[in-house]
Scaffold this motif. Structure first.
Motif, PDB file in Angstrom:
ATOM      1  N   LEU A   1      10.401  -4.110  15.824  1.00 13.44           N
ATOM      2  CA  LEU A   1      10.955  -2.995  15.741  1.00 13.44           C
ATOM      3  C   LEU A   1       9.845  -1.931  15.573  1.00 13.44           C
ATOM      4  O   LEU A   1       8.505  -2.112  14.916  1.00 13.44           O
ATOM      5  CB  LEU A   1      11.485  -2.470  14.402  1.00 13.44           C
ATOM      6  N   LEU A   2       9.141  -1.008  16.608  1.00 22.46           N
ATOM      7  CA  LEU A   2       8.341  -0.178  16.832  1.00 22.46           C
ATOM      8  C   LEU A   2       8.326   0.939  15.905  1.00 22.46           C
ATOM      9  O   LEU A   2       7.528   1.587  15.341  1.00 22.46           O
ATOM     10  CB  LEU A   2       8.135   0.202  18.254  1.00 22.46           C
ATOM     11  N   THR A   3       9.499   1.652  15.890  1.00 22.92           N
ATOM     12  CA  THR A   3       9.905   2.964  14.895  1.00 22.92           C
ATOM     13  C   THR A   3      11.355   3.023  14.779  1.00 22.92           C
ATOM     14  O   THR A   3      11.933   2.567  15.587  1.00 22.92           O
ATOM     15  CB  THR A   3       9.178   4.024  15.546  1.00 22.92           C
ATOM     16  N   ALA A   4      11.814   3.828  13.603  1.00 24.34           N
ATOM     17  CA  ALA A   4      12.953   4.127  13.429  1.00 24.34           C
ATOM     18  C   ALA A   4      13.224   5.692  13.154  1.00 24.34           C
ATOM     19  O   ALA A   4      12.468   5.931  12.289  1.00 24.34           O
ATOM     20  CB  ALA A   4      13.720   3.140  12.572  1.00 24.34           C
ATOM     21  N   LEU A   5      14.487   6.397  13.728  1.00 22.33           N
ATOM     22  CA  LEU A   5      14.528   7.840  13.251  1.00 22.33           C
ATOM     23  C   LEU A   5      15.693   7.672  12.741  1.00 22.33           C
ATOM     24  O   LEU A   5      16.726   7.254  13.211  1.00 22.33           O
ATOM     25  CB  LEU A   5      14.164   8.629  14.427  1.00 22.33           C
TER      26      LEU A   5
ATOM     27  N   LEU B   1      18.272  10.985  11.516  1.00 23.66           N
ATOM     28  CA  LEU B   1      18.219  12.620  11.343  1.00 23.66           C
ATOM     29  C   LEU B   1      19.627  12.918  11.533  1.00 23.66           C
ATOM     30  O   LEU B   1      20.411  12.589  12.885  1.00 23.66           O
ATOM     31  CB  LEU B   1      17.014  13.124  12.430  1.00 23.66           C
ATOM     32  N   ASP B   2      20.077  13.734  10.852  1.00 23.98           N
ATOM     33  CA  ASP B   2      21.591  14.529  10.885  1.00 23.98           C
ATOM     34  C   ASP B   2      22.610  13.419  11.319  1.00 23.98           C
ATOM     35  O   ASP B   2      23.502  13.633  12.268  1.00 23.98           O
ATOM     36  CB  ASP B   2      21.272  15.527  12.064  1.00 23.98           C
ATOM     37  N   GLY B   3      22.640  12.363  10.913  1.00 29.26           N
ATOM     38  CA  GLY B   3      23.738  11.312  11.148  1.00 29.26           C
ATOM     39  C   GLY B   3      23.381  10.548  12.396  1.00 29.26           C
ATOM     40  O   GLY B   3      24.191   9.455  12.656  1.00 29.26           O
ATOM     41  N   TRP B   4      22.369  10.809  12.807  1.00 23.68           N
ATOM     42  CA  TRP B   4      21.854   9.979  14.301  1.00 23.68           C
ATOM     43  C   TRP B   4      20.808   8.902  13.569  1.00 23.68           C
ATOM     44  O   TRP B   4      20.096   9.356  13.031  1.00 23.68           O
ATOM     45  CB  TRP B   4      21.273  10.898  15.241  1.00 23.68           C
ATOM     46  N   VAL B   5      20.963   7.718  14.287  1.00 23.84           N
ATOM     47  CA  VAL B   5      19.947   6.793  14.066  1.00 23.84           C
ATOM     48  C   VAL B   5      19.305   6.167  15.383  1.00 23.84           C
ATOM     49  O   VAL B   5      20.178   6.003  16.280  1.00 23.84           O
ATOM     50  CB  VAL B   5      20.399   5.332  13.314  1.00 23.84           C
ATOM     51  N   VAL B   6      18.015   6.252  15.679  1.00 22.21           N
ATOM     52  CA  VAL B   6      17.526   5.858  16.661  1.00 22.21           C
ATOM     53  C   VAL B   6      16.610   4.612  16.374  1.00 22.21           C
ATOM     54  O   VAL B   6      15.842   4.749  15.459  1.00 22.21           O
ATOM     55  CB  VAL B   6      16.500   6.999  17.449  1.00 22.21           C
ATOM     56  N   LEU B   7      16.567   3.663  17.123  1.00 26.50           N
ATOM     57  CA  LEU B   7      15.589   2.555  17.054  1.00 26.50           C
ATOM     58  C   LEU B   7      15.037   2.317  18.321  1.00 26.50           C
ATOM     59  O   LEU B   7      15.285   2.386  19.636  1.00 26.50           O
ATOM     60  CB  LEU B   7      16.352   1.237  16.952  1.00 26.50           C
ATOM     61  N   VAL B   8      13.497   2.169  18.236  1.00 27.58           N
ATOM     62  CA  VAL B   8      12.628   1.923  19.392  1.00 27.58           C
ATOM     63  C   VAL B   8      12.228   0.321  19.201  1.00 27.58           C
ATOM     64  O   VAL B   8      11.378   0.322  18.188  1.00 27.58           O
ATOM     65  CB  VAL B   8      11.596   2.739  19.366  1.00 27.58           C
ATOM     66  N   LEU B   9      12.161  -0.438  19.980  1.00 27.05           N
ATOM     67  CA  LEU B   9      12.072  -1.881  19.870  1.00 27.05           C
ATOM     68  C   LEU B   9      11.110  -2.230  21.049  1.00 27.05           C
ATOM     69  O   LEU B   9      11.097  -1.605  21.891  1.00 27.05           O
ATOM     70  CB  LEU B   9      13.318  -2.580  20.125  1.00 27.05           C
TER      71      LEU B   9
END
Length: 284
Positions: free
Chosen positions: A59-63, A65-73
């Motif tokens: 996992l490189l980063t996770a966001l 925000l406002d009910g949205w979840v973003v994963l960068v792997l």
């Protein structure tokens, strides 16, 4: 590049950054399925806690925000196993799963036990037997073998949580679409359902999806692998029966929001699992 596979609605794409690097991005909001962001949050927490040696994209980063979840792997330049499974690829994945279970026993992550994770879901046969006894469901939609043995299956199902006890971290949702093959690596992706239990459970959970693809000699290969892992045969059968009841009962429920195809997939896995149960129990 958008990636296919899996059932969770949302973005799943390989992305090239301005510096030339590739990453894998997955994102989901509260629509159309309100449970998907929570699964992404769980995956972020679990993946971040796995040891660096685990064959899992970092996992490189996770966001969030406002009910949205973003994963960068980490991007894995691989492919999913062929369907139906090819013998050599299945053997590679089974061997890699064994190595993974050794690495993750004891569990390096604090997650629920399999009994807590799946306890409410793995009561399918008991619920079906109760519905039949109460006249709510005649079970005519089940194969005749299952109708004859529903009470027996319900009794055996009740032992599954004890049979599944252990200290290893298991993936909890191992299937071809959660595996990537490279020339020299097997990577296991999508970890929101991870739990603590017996180290061989992932093979039982994966088994029906292998069998349903008409993989040649699938049951024998799976049984041989479980035997080599020294998994108690009765414990394996108890867990398999519970999994089968879950798939079959879920297959006749209304589809979850935004997941119109999942019930058909569960039915196909349930029927494959039932064939495996019949083979292992030899009940008439």
């Amino acid at each position: 590049m958008t990636q296919t596979g899996g059932f969770s609605p949302g973005v799943a794409a390989r992305v090239r950054l301005v510096d030339g690097r590739r990453v894998f991005v997955k994102a989901a909001g509260p629509e159309p399925n309100p449970d998907t962001p929570g699964l992404h949050r769980a995956e972020a927490r679990i993946t971040a806690a796995l040891p660096a040696a685990a064959p899992v994209p970092a996992l490189l980063t996770a966001l969030d925000l406002d009910g949205w979840v973003v994963l960068v792997l980490e991007d894995v330049d691989g492919k999913m196993p062929a369907q139906p499974w090819q013998h050599d690829e299945l053997q590679r994945v089974l061997a890699a799963a064994t190595e993974l279970s050794v690495l993750l026993d004891p569990s390096p992550v604090e997650v629920p036990t399999v009994a807590d994770r799946f306890g409410e879901e793995f009561q399918g046969w008991r619920q079906l037997a109760a519905a039949f006894a109460e006249g709510v469901d005649d079970l005519a939609w089940l194969p005749s073998w299952a109708q004859r043995n529903v009470r027996r299956l319900a009794d055996r199902e009740a032992a599954w949580s004890i049979a599944a006890a252990g200290g290893a971290l298991i993936h909890g949702d191992l299937r071809a679409d959660n595996v990537l093959l490279t020339d020299d690596r097997v990577a296991f992706v999508d970890w929101p359902w991870a739990a603590i239990g017996a180290s061989w459970i992932d093979i039982v959970l994966m088994g029906p999806s292998v069998i349903m693809q008409d993989t040649p000699d699938a049951m024998r290969l799976l049984d041989r692998h479980l035997c080599a892992r020294a998994a108690d045969p009765d414990d394996v059968t108890s867990v398999l029966i519970a999994l089968t009841g879950y798939f079959l009962r879920q297959s006749v429920q209304p589809p979850p929001p935004g997941l119109p195809t999942v019930r058909g997939f569960q039915r196909a896995q349930g029927e494959a699992a039932l064939d495996w149960v019949r083979e292992r129990t030899r009940w008439r």
